[in-house]
Design an enzyme around this catalytic site. Structure first.
Site, short mmCIF file in Angstrom:
data_model
loop_
_atom_site.label_atom_id
_atom_site.label_comp_id
_atom_site.label_asym_id
_atom_site.label_seq_id
_atom_site.Cartn_x
_atom_site.Cartn_y
_atom_site.Cartn_z
N LYS A 45 -13.17 -77.92 60.76
CA LYS A 45 -11.94 -78.26 60.34
C LYS A 45 -11.45 -76.43 61.42
O LYS A 45 -10.37 -76.34 62.01
CB LYS A 45 -11.37 -77.97 58.88
N HIS B 67 -19.86 -71.29 44.38
CA HIS B 67 -19.84 -72.38 43.79
C HIS B 67 -19.95 -72.34 42.36
O HIS B 67 -20.38 -71.20 41.83
CB HIS B 67 -21.37 -72.92 43.83
#
Length: 123
Positions: free
Chosen positions: A54, A103
């Protein structure tokens, strides 16, 4: 000057089910150095690779193994300087990307910033 920013989030349980359902994905998406990490770490690395795509505005010239993430115990994660990644960065006049991964709460998220090179920089 910032050339691109990318962010991606992966639901760890869903990622784990996908890897279990299609075991060959582990070898397709991750290098030998990455493959044996816990699934939460793999999900974060996958998110980082997606975030890099991206930030670069596409994946032209890059394969999954070209975007390897390394992390020693005493330092932050970083993209490995693979030949194809360096070639893409050179074409875009970009420095090695910055990456941050996390995470928690069942999700893995990665954020990538691609900066332009300054004159004389080799980073």
């Amino acid at each position: 000057m910032i050339l691109g920013i990318g962010v991606d989030t992966v639901e760890i349980a869903r990622f784990e089910r996908t890897i279990e359902r299609t075991p060959r994905l582990r070898a397709r998406l991750f290098t030998g150095a990455e493959r044996d990490r816990p699934v939460r770490s793999l999900a974060a690395r996958f998110a980082a690779k997606e975030a890099l795509i991206k930030a670069l505005g596409g994946s032209d010239g890059l394969g999954w193994h070209d975007m390897e993430i390394e992390r020693a115990d005493d330092r932050a994660p970083a993209f490995v300087r693979t030949g194809p990644l360096l070639a893409v960065l050179e074409r875009r006049r970009a420095a090695l990307p910055h990456v941050s991964m996390t995470h928690d709460g069942g999700f893995a998220t990665a954020f990538v910033v691609v900066e332009g090179r300054t004159a004389g920089a080799t980073r």
